[in-house]
Design an enzyme around this catalytic site. Structure first.
Site, PDB file in Angstrom:
ATOM      1  N   GLU A 110      32.356  47.698  51.935  1.00 45.79           N
ATOM      2  CA  GLU A 110      33.756  48.013  51.672  1.00 45.79           C
ATOM      3  C   GLU A 110      34.253  49.103  52.620  1.00 45.79           C
ATOM      4  O   GLU A 110      35.372  49.041  53.124  1.00 45.79           O
ATOM      5  CB  GLU A 110      33.907  48.447  50.215  1.00 45.79           C
ATOM      6  CG  GLU A 110      35.306  48.306  49.673  1.00 45.79           C
ATOM      7  CD  GLU A 110      35.330  48.409  48.152  1.00 45.79           C
ATOM      8  OE1 GLU A 110      35.580  47.383  47.497  1.00 45.79           O
ATOM      9  OE2 GLU A 110      35.065  49.499  47.606  1.00 45.79           O
ATOM     10  N   CYS A 128      35.793  45.648  42.535  1.00 47.43           N
ATOM     11  CA  CYS A 128      34.583  45.667  41.703  1.00 47.43           C
ATOM     12  C   CYS A 128      34.828  45.186  40.287  1.00 47.43           C
ATOM     13  O   CYS A 128      33.899  44.794  39.593  1.00 47.43           O
ATOM     14  CB  CYS A 128      34.026  47.085  41.594  1.00 47.43           C
ATOM     15  SG  CYS A 128      33.679  47.803  43.172  1.00 47.43           S
ATOM     16  N   GLU A 183      33.696  30.741  43.155  1.00 45.84           N
ATOM     17  CA  GLU A 183      33.454  31.536  44.372  1.00 45.84           C
ATOM     18  C   GLU A 183      32.113  32.262  44.312  1.00 45.84           C
ATOM     19  O   GLU A 183      31.596  32.692  45.347  1.00 45.84           O
ATOM     20  CB  GLU A 183      34.546  32.605  44.540  1.00 45.84           C
ATOM     21  CG  GLU A 183      35.948  32.073  44.798  1.00 45.84           C
ATOM     22  CD  GLU A 183      36.762  31.973  43.510  1.00 45.84           C
ATOM     23  OE1 GLU A 183      36.153  31.907  42.425  1.00 45.84           O
ATOM     24  OE2 GLU A 183      38.001  31.946  43.598  1.00 45.84           O
ATOM     25  N   GLU A 194      33.413  36.288  35.515  1.00 45.46           N
ATOM     26  CA  GLU A 194      33.226  36.378  36.964  1.00 45.46           C
ATOM     27  C   GLU A 194      32.106  35.466  37.462  1.00 45.46           C
ATOM     28  O   GLU A 194      32.255  34.783  38.477  1.00 45.46           O
ATOM     29  CB  GLU A 194      32.925  37.828  37.350  1.00 45.46           C
ATOM     30  CG  GLU A 194      32.807  38.064  38.844  1.00 45.46           C
ATOM     31  CD  GLU A 194      32.383  39.487  39.176  1.00 45.46           C
ATOM     32  OE1 GLU A 194      31.675  40.107  38.355  1.00 45.46           O
ATOM     33  OE2 GLU A 194      32.758  39.974  40.252  1.00 45.46           O
ATOM     34  N   CYS A 227      34.482  51.818  33.859  1.00 40.83           N
ATOM     35  CA  CYS A 227      33.463  51.036  33.147  1.00 40.83           C
ATOM     36  C   CYS A 227      32.846  51.783  31.968  1.00 40.83           C
ATOM     37  O   CYS A 227      32.321  51.155  31.055  1.00 40.83           O
ATOM     38  CB  CYS A 227      32.353  50.627  34.100  1.00 40.83           C
ATOM     39  SG  CYS A 227      32.965  49.961  35.638  1.00 40.83           S
ATOM     40  N   LYS A 266      32.840  40.307  33.296  1.00 41.98           N
ATOM     41  CA  LYS A 266      31.764  39.876  34.203  1.00 41.98           C
ATOM     42  C   LYS A 266      31.218  38.514  33.782  1.00 41.98           C
ATOM     43  O   LYS A 266      30.658  37.781  34.588  1.00 41.98           O
ATOM     44  CB  LYS A 266      30.619  40.895  34.202  1.00 41.98           C
ATOM     45  CG  LYS A 266      31.009  42.267  34.705  1.00 41.98           C
ATOM     46  CD  LYS A 266      30.902  42.398  36.213  1.00 41.98           C
ATOM     47  CE  LYS A 266      31.219  43.806  36.666  1.00 41.98           C
ATOM     48  NZ  LYS A 266      31.609  43.869  38.080  1.00 41.98           N
ATOM     49  N   SER A 282      40.029  44.048  48.738  1.00 34.95           N
ATOM     50  CA  SER A 282      38.831  44.000  49.563  1.00 34.95           C
ATOM     51  C   SER A 282      38.171  42.646  49.326  1.00 34.95           C
ATOM     52  O   SER A 282      38.193  42.119  48.216  1.00 34.95           O
ATOM     53  CB  SER A 282      37.883  45.120  49.143  1.00 34.95           C
ATOM     54  OG  SER A 282      36.567  44.817  49.573  1.00 34.95           O
ATOM     55  N   GLU A 312      34.810  47.566  55.942  1.00 31.59           N
ATOM     56  CA  GLU A 312      36.018  46.743  55.888  1.00 31.59           C
ATOM     57  C   GLU A 312      37.265  47.623  55.953  1.00 31.59           C
ATOM     58  O   GLU A 312      38.214  47.324  56.682  1.00 31.59           O
ATOM     59  CB  GLU A 312      36.016  45.931  54.584  1.00 31.59           C
ATOM     60  CG  GLU A 312      37.199  44.994  54.453  1.00 31.59           C
ATOM     61  CD  GLU A 312      37.271  44.305  53.083  1.00 31.59           C
ATOM     62  OE1 GLU A 312      36.443  44.612  52.207  1.00 31.59           O
ATOM     63  OE2 GLU A 312      38.181  43.473  52.898  1.00 31.59           O
TER      64      GLU A 312
END
Lengths: 164, 666
Positions: free
Chosen positions: B277, B302, B369, B364, B518, B361, B322, B280
């Site tokens: 990151e 994230c 992807e 996710e 989190c 998550k 990102s 990037e």
């Protein structure tokens, strides 16, 4: 994945431009106008399907869950298209005792819809009423504004035949 | 100040205090259920009723303000009896299958029953909806819902995602998305904050424990587990340890005892994330400052709840994200490539489990992807709560376990990785590395903490001036790098509206879906400690400071993997394994065909009589799981006929008895 938004928005815009214009003219930015908008929209389109609710939610900048919460709260609002005629079978005490349930069963069979539903051809919306104040005529039903007395399955058939 | 008496005890409270708060400030507990301080203050359950002298009826103390001279009784006979009746009324429409309920013994309704001394449930009758809605992340069991509306408040007021609201009316009222659609078919971000506040078993994570047990018991599977940073400072609460206890060592031990073959640390992948990151970010800034095209500000990626939020609400702004995958999916991708190769294992025999403070998550890992070479990066996600459940169930005495370390090589991490679990942490970790990469000097803050972005404020920002940069970064000289940090979608909305309006002054933004980050994610232990965020946050910063290695780029295993395998950050292999792209969804999911519904049905044993079919039908059609309307109608009719028959039989027997009595009289 093709982007369907543009097309969808275009479609909505042409479908719902009347209510959109009215919102812009009278309602935009006014607190608590949702119910009025929904009344107006139902007046224009007959019912409030999900897409129309989405359109209204976008226009008024309200969450869809809130719009839908109001629509499903008030029995006046309908999320399904209404038929040309509304059949209301009375299930008040007298009509129930005199066989209102049989009339309902018969209509479910005959119309092929459940209570609350609308026939596929858009002819009838079929509902239950709780006492229409015609207990002496039990079992009774109403089609639109007319009360039909002492119904039986065969009488229902002959009444419906006059609507063909 | 106001003066009043509660149960004869004179007390003094500031103006504007409710009776409930006034009592609690003075060591008098008034039982409550729907009440959630500052969030859900609506007086809907009435359990907190009290007697106020002079008032006609009992008052809900959570919404009644204390007044001068008020005389309040919280424990009189009428109050006690009324609360019991109220409780029984709530029970009358609640599934009482407590023995099989996930919330058994952690249920607020259950605890309340004990507190009130309820010994019976007199009201039995019709039951309202018993719908069960299973999405990939969250399961809703409406037969347990008591309509307290805490979830509605959290969803609408705190997160402002407004997915849940009350639908229908009266007895048919249910808390659901618009038009009673399943959660997986609407714009729910799966943040899971509703599952944290639900007092009963109506809202919970969709369980993955059986899947994980199966993998653990399968000798052909090599099971790899990883743990997110926020888990280690919260899981202790599930075993009676004080909030904010650091349990990293015990956690590693417990996972080994559960039978995982490799116990790795998502922290390692957090260090990897910083390399990717950070690189990037520098690439984008360079492009922007040297006349190229680049999407700035760049926003962290994230938090999968945040990702789903932007995909629904700002689908035209996805280029700001990102392209980095989240740390645990990076870990999964590395385990099934680099690690598999080194260990000479076929990736198909690997089963990667992530223990996360997060419900999103779970969604996710189901994203198309998040796979490489035909394998999902991660096979199952457990929330902190689910792992605790497994540890309990395996008979592991967590509180007395000895500490142990994560396995090598993917268990070694820097302090920068620890703070990924708290709002501001990812940004600070990135700055520690980026600043040093650019200037060759350490980030000029005490203990490396970027103070302006530390803490629990909704939106925080900072500007860091770059001077004396290394020659290759000379374009940054004199530039104030502007960063912003927010957590929770209400803050995200503010920053995103700014971006949409073209008025964002920032270069880099960190956004976490859950307020606080989190540490108070949707999968974390439920807590009634008002200081819970502060305690868990402090523990994570302690964890960071306790390490010698504080910066991601210093992690030797990270350096090694670039040397041996990945080549360089943002290199070809990195892009293949560690980066991703995003899906435009739209508020009404109108831009995508993807839905995340697992199951959606009304409980088979109960069918409402004469249900207008259309409302449910629409949802069921969307969900793709169906009973035909005709079958439903027949079942409903059947139930009604049976009821009628029973009624008739009752009547007949009454008449029979009367006739019999008359006969015996004559």
């Amino acid at each position: 994945m093709p982007d369907r938004t543009a097309a969808l928005t275009e479609q909505k815009r042409s479908d719902y431009h009347e209510i959109g214009d009215l919102i812009d003219l009278y309602f935009k930015g006014k607190q608590g106008c949702l119910i009025q908008v929904l009344h107006t929209a139902q007046g224009l389109y007959g019912y409030l399907p999900l897409e129309l609710q989405q359109y209204i939610a976008d226009k008024l900048e309200l969450p869809l869950s809130e719009v839908s919460g109001v629509v499903t709260f008030y029995s006046f609002f309908s999320i399904n298209p209404r038929g040309e005629h509304t059949i209301r079978v009375c299930l008040g005490t007298a009509c129930y005792v005199r066989g209102g349930k049989k009339i309902i069963d018969h209509l479910i069979q005959k119309l092929g819809v459940e209570v609350g539903g609308t026939t596929a051809d858009g002819k009838y919306t079929f509902e239950i009423a709780r006492c229409i104040g015609a207990c002496g005529l039990a079992p009774a039903l109403m089609i639109d504004d007319v009360v039909y007395r002492q119904m039986s399955p065969s009488k229902v058939d002959s009444v419906l035949a006059t609507f063909q | 100040m106001l003066h009043l008496t509660i149960n004869g005890k004179p007390i003094e409270v500031p103006e504007g205090t409710t009776i409930l708060e006034a009592a609690r400030m003075n060591s008098i507990d008034i039982p409550s259920l729907c009440y959630l301080k500052d969030t859900n203050v609506i007086g809907s359950c009435r359990i907190c009723v009290v007697e106020v002298k002079g008032a006609k009826t009992l008052q809900a103390s959570c919404v009644t303000q204390a007044a001068e001279g008020m005389e309040v009784f919280t424990n009189s006979r009428i109050v006690r009896e009324s609360r019991k009746v109220l409780y029984e009324l709530i029970l009358s429409d609640h599934d009482k299958d407590c023995l099989f309920c996930k919330r058994n013994q952690s249920c607020e309704l259950q605890k309340l029953g004990i507190q009130l001394g309820v010994e019976r449930s007199r009201f039995e009758g019709d039951r309202s909806t018993r719908k069960v809605d299973v999405s990939v992340s969250i399961t809703r069991d409406l037969s347990k819902c008591i309509l307290c509306r805490r979830c509605v408040s959290v969803c609408n007021k705190i997160q402002q995602t407004s997915v849940l609201n009350t639908q229908n009316r009266g007895f048919k009222t249910e808390v659901s998305p618009a038009m009673n659609l399943p959660l997986g078919a609407v714009n729910c971000t799966f943040c899971g904050q509703c599952t944290v506040v639900c007092p009963v078993g109506a809202l919970k994570e969709t369980s993955a424990t059986e899947k994980v047990w199966a993998a653990l018991n399968d000798p052909t599977r090599r099971t790899v587990v990883q743990v997110a940073p926020a888990v280690r400072v919260a899981i202790g609460e599930e075993f009676g340890l004080p909030a904010g206890t650091r349990c990293t060592g015990k956690l590693a031990s417990a996972l080994k005892e559960l039978g995982f073959d490799d116990v790795f640390d998502t922290n390692w992948a957090a260090d990897l994330t910083i390399m990717e990151e950070g690189t990037e970010f520098l690439g984008r800034v360079k492009a922007a400052l040297t006349g190229g095209a680049a999407s700035l500000p760049m926003i962290t990626s994230c938090s999968p709840g945040w990702i789903k939020y932007i995909e629904h609400n700002y689908p035209e702004q996805l280029s700001h994200l990102s392209t980095c995958k989240s740390p645990h999916t990076m870990m999964g991708a590395i385990v099934k490539s680099y690690f598999a190769k080194n260990e000479n294992i076929d990736p198909k025999d690997l089963f990667v489990v992530s223990v996360m403070p997060c419900t999103a998550k779970k969604f996710e890992i189901e994203r198309p992807e998040m796979q490489n070479g035909g394998f999902p990066n991660v096979d199952a996600v457990l929330t902190t709560r689910e792992l605790a459940e497994m540890i309990h169930s395996a008979g592991i005495d967590f509180a007395t376990l000895r500490d142990s370390a994560f396995h090598n090589p993917l268990g070694l991490s820097s302090g920068a990785a620890d703070i990924f679990g708290v709002t501001g942490g990812v940004m600070e970790a990135a700055l520690r590395t980026v600043y040093e990469l650019v200037t060759g000097r350490e980030l000029p803050f005490d203990k490396l903490h970027v103070t302006p972005i530390v803490g629990l404020d909704q939106v925080k920002d900072a500007a860091i001036r770059i001077e004396d940069a290394k020659p290759e970064y000379a374009f940054l000289n004199g530039v104030d790098v502007r960063v912003a940090v927010t957590s929770g979608f209400a803050g995200a909305r503010k920053l995103m509206d700014q971006i949409r309006a073209g008025a964002s002054p920032y270069h880099f933004i960190e956004i976490m879906g859950c307020p606080g980050g989190c540490i108070t994610g949707g999968g974390q232990p439920r807590s009634d400690d008002p200081e819970i965020r502060q305690k868990r946050m402090a523990a994570l910063y302690d964890e960071d400071e306790s390490k010698v290695m504080r910066k991601s780029h210093e992690n030797p295993v990270i350096q090694k993997i670039y040397a041996e395998f990945l080549g360089q950050p943002n290199g070809h292999l990195s892009h293949e394994l560690l980066h991703t792209h995003y899906t435009r969804r739209g508020v009404y999911n109108q831009m995508t065909e993807e839905v995340y519904v697992v199951d959606f049905k009304a409980s088979p044993e109960v069918k409402p009589v004469y249900a207008p079919a259309a409302v449910g039908e629409l949802a069921r059609a969307r969900a793709g799981t169906q009973e035909s309307p005709r079958v439903m109608a027949l079942e409903a009719e059947n139930a009604m006929l049976r009821a009628e028959l029973a009624e008739t039989q009752d009547t007949v027997s009454v008449f029979k008895r009367i006739i019999q009595e008359r006969n015996t009289l004559h």
